[in-house]
Design a protein around this motif. Sequence first.
Motif, PDB file in Angstrom:
ATOM      1  N   CYS A  23      -0.191   5.318   4.757  1.00 58.30           N
ATOM      2  CA  CYS A  23       1.023   4.507   4.796  1.00 58.30           C
ATOM      3  C   CYS A  23       2.263   5.140   4.155  1.00 58.30           C
ATOM      4  CB  CYS A  23       0.738   3.141   4.186  1.00 58.30           C
ATOM      5  SG  CYS A  23      -0.767   2.386   4.847  1.00 58.30           S
ATOM      6  N   CYS A  50       0.811  -1.219   0.000  1.00 61.05           N
ATOM      7  CA  CYS A  50       0.000   0.000   0.000  1.00 61.05           C
ATOM      8  C   CYS A  50       0.843   1.267   0.000  1.00 61.05           C
ATOM      9  CB  CYS A  50      -0.898   0.001   1.225  1.00 61.05           C
ATOM     10  SG  CYS A  50       0.049  -0.326   2.729  1.00 61.05           S
ATOM     11  N   HIS A  51       2.129   1.140  -0.239  1.00 60.13           N
ATOM     12  CA  HIS A  51       3.017   2.304  -0.238  1.00 60.13           C
ATOM     13  C   HIS A  51       4.303   1.910  -0.954  1.00 60.13           C
ATOM     14  CE1 HIS A  51       4.086  -0.232   3.208  1.00 60.13           C
ATOM     15  NE2 HIS A  51       5.333   0.092   2.888  1.00 60.13           N
ATOM     16  N   CYS A  69      -3.791   1.888   9.557  1.00 61.03           N
ATOM     17  CA  CYS A  69      -4.411   2.356   8.327  1.00 61.03           C
ATOM     18  C   CYS A  69      -5.666   1.575   7.966  1.00 61.03           C
ATOM     19  CB  CYS A  69      -3.408   2.239   7.195  1.00 61.03           C
ATOM     20  SG  CYS A  69      -2.671   0.598   7.124  1.00 61.03           S
ATOM     21  N   CYS A  79      -5.721  -1.206   2.282  1.00 60.50           N
ATOM     22  CA  CYS A  79      -5.513  -2.062   3.451  1.00 60.50           C
ATOM     23  C   CYS A  79      -6.781  -2.660   4.057  1.00 60.50           C
ATOM     24  CB  CYS A  79      -4.723  -1.300   4.509  1.00 60.50           C
ATOM     25  SG  CYS A  79      -3.234  -0.502   3.819  1.00 60.50           S
TER      26      CYS A  79
HETATM   27 ZN   LIG Z   1       0.534   0.293   4.596  1.00 61.50          ZN
END
Ligand SMILES: [Zn+2]
Lengths: 205, 205
Positions: free
Chosen positions: A117, A85-86, B85, B117
Motif C-alpha cells: 500500500c 495500512c500506509h 493488498c 489489510c
Molecule cells: Zn492499504
Amino acid sequence: QDLFGANEDAASLNADLFKKHGITVIDIMGSVGTGKTQLIEAMCERLHERHRILMIAGDLATNIDADRVGSHGVDTVQINTGTACHLDARMVRVALADIDLSKYDVVFIENVGNLICPAGYSLGAAKKIVVVSVTEGPYMIQKHPLTIKRADMVVINKIDLAEILEFDIDALVKDVREVDANLSVHKVSSKTGMGISELLDSLGL
Amino acid sequence: QDLFGANEDAASLNADLFKKHGITVIDIMGSVGTGKTQLIEAMCERLHERHRILMIAGDLATNIDADRVGSHGVDTVQINTGTACHLDARMVRVALADIDLSKYDVVFIENVGNLICPAGYSLGAAKKIVVVSVTEGPYMIQKHPLTIKRADMVVINKIDLAEILEFDIDALVKDVREVDANLSVHKVSSKTGMGISELLDSLGL
Ligand SMILES: [Zn+2]
Ligand SMILES: Nc1nc2c(ncn2[C@@H]2O[C@H](COP(=O)(O)OP(=O)(O)OP(=O)(O)O)[C@@H](O)[C@H]2O)c(=O)[nH]1
Ligand SMILES: Nc1nc2c(ncn2[C@@H]2O[C@H](COP(=O)(O)OP(=O)(O)OP(=O)(O)O)[C@@H](O)[C@H]2O)c(=O)[nH]1
Ligand SMILES: [Mg+2]
Ligand SMILES: [Mg+2]
Ligand SMILES: [Zn+2]
C-alpha cells in the motif's frame, strides 16, 4: 482513483513546503521488520553531527520506532494511523503542522510496515526507498513489481545473515534489474554498518 | 464501512458453501516471507495421504506459491490480485467457481503477504491463522493489535533461527497474551518440522 489523485495534490504541497525550507526528505518503506528503523538509526548515527534531522515514524500503534530513533540525538514525531495500512501525504502534513521546519535540513519518514500500500501514496519526499530483507526469502521482488517500479532505490538489508540463510543476493539484484535496469540497489547491514556509507553517498547526505 | 459489510455477506456465503461440502477451510495470513507457504508445505506433507487438500494462493503477481505447494501432491489455485493488498471473500468465491469442491475436505488459503489489510476481510474460513516470524524483530505483535484480536491462532515461525538472532520467544508470546489471554499460540519451524504435529492436532487435522 480519486483517493490517489487527492493524495498526489497533497504530496505536491508537501514537496513545495520541503523545498521552501531546503529540506531533503526520504520516504522509507518496506514490509514488517525488514530493518527500516535500524537503517534510519544507522544513518542518523553517521549524519547527526553534520545534519539537522527530523524523523517521522508511522505505525498503526505504539511509539516504539520514534523512541528508538530519538535515542540517537534526533528529533522525532510519531504518527499512529490506527487502522490505515500506509502513510499518506495529508497525514504527514498534519504531523508537521506544529513543527518549526526551519530547524531541519533532513527528514526521514518511516512508513508503515507494508510492501504494498505505501507504494501507491507519495508523501512528497525527494526519494522513496524500499527496504527488503534477506530474511524474507527470494521472491519478494518478483511478487511486488509495482512497488519496485515506484521506488527510487532498493536497499537489501540484513546481508550479514545471507550466508547462514544461504540467501542468493545476486539473484535478488537480478530480479530488481528485470523490473528496472537502472534502479539504484544497495546491499547493507544496518546492524554491522556494511554498505551504509555508500548508501549515504548515493543519497547525497 | 460498506466494503467490509459487503465482504461479511460474501464470507457467510462462502462459509455455507464450505459447510455444505464438509470442508475445513484455514485462512493463513502474515507479512511478506514469514513462512506461510513453507508452513502449508509442511502441513500438506503430513496430511496429504489422509486428507484431500486444495490450496489457494493469493499474491499480487506470480504463481510461485501455488507451484511450490503443488509439488507436494495437492491441488492448487493461484489468485493474482494485481493491485489488491488482501484477498477478499468474493475473490475466493470466484476462484472456486470452476472447482469441484466435492473432491476436497481441507482447503488452505494463503493470503497476500501483509500483516494489516487481510485481517479486516473474512474469507469465510473456519480459522484465521496469523504467521509471524522471529526474523521480523520483537515488536510486530504490539504494533498490530487489531490483527491479533481477529486471529484464531498465532504461529511463531522460524524458531530454529531464534537462538542465532537472540530472539526472545517468551516475550513475544507474552505480547500475544496481553492482547488476548486465550489465543492459541504455536511455536514452530516450518523448515525443521518442530511444532508442526502439535499445530495439526490443534487444528483437528
Ligand atoms: Zn492499504
Ligand atoms: N542481523 C541483522 N538484523 C537486523 C538488521 N537490521 C535490522 N535487524 C533486526 O531486525 C529486526 C527488525 O528491525 P527493525 O529496524 O525494527 O525493522 P523495521 O522494518 O523498522 O520494523 P517495523 O517498523 O516494525 O516494520 C530487529 O530485531 C533488528 O535488530 C541487519 O542489518 N542485520
Ligand atoms: N530457517 C527457517 N526458514 C524458513 C522457515 N519457514 C520459511 N523459511 C524460509 O523463509 C523464506 C520465506 O518463506 P515462505 O514460505 O516463502 O514465506 P511466505 O510467508 O509464504 O512468503 P510470501 O508468500 O512471499 O509472503 C524462504 O526462504 C523459506 O525457506 C523456518 O521455519 N525456518
Ligand atoms: Mg520500524
Ligand atoms: Mg508464500
Ligand atoms: Zn488493504
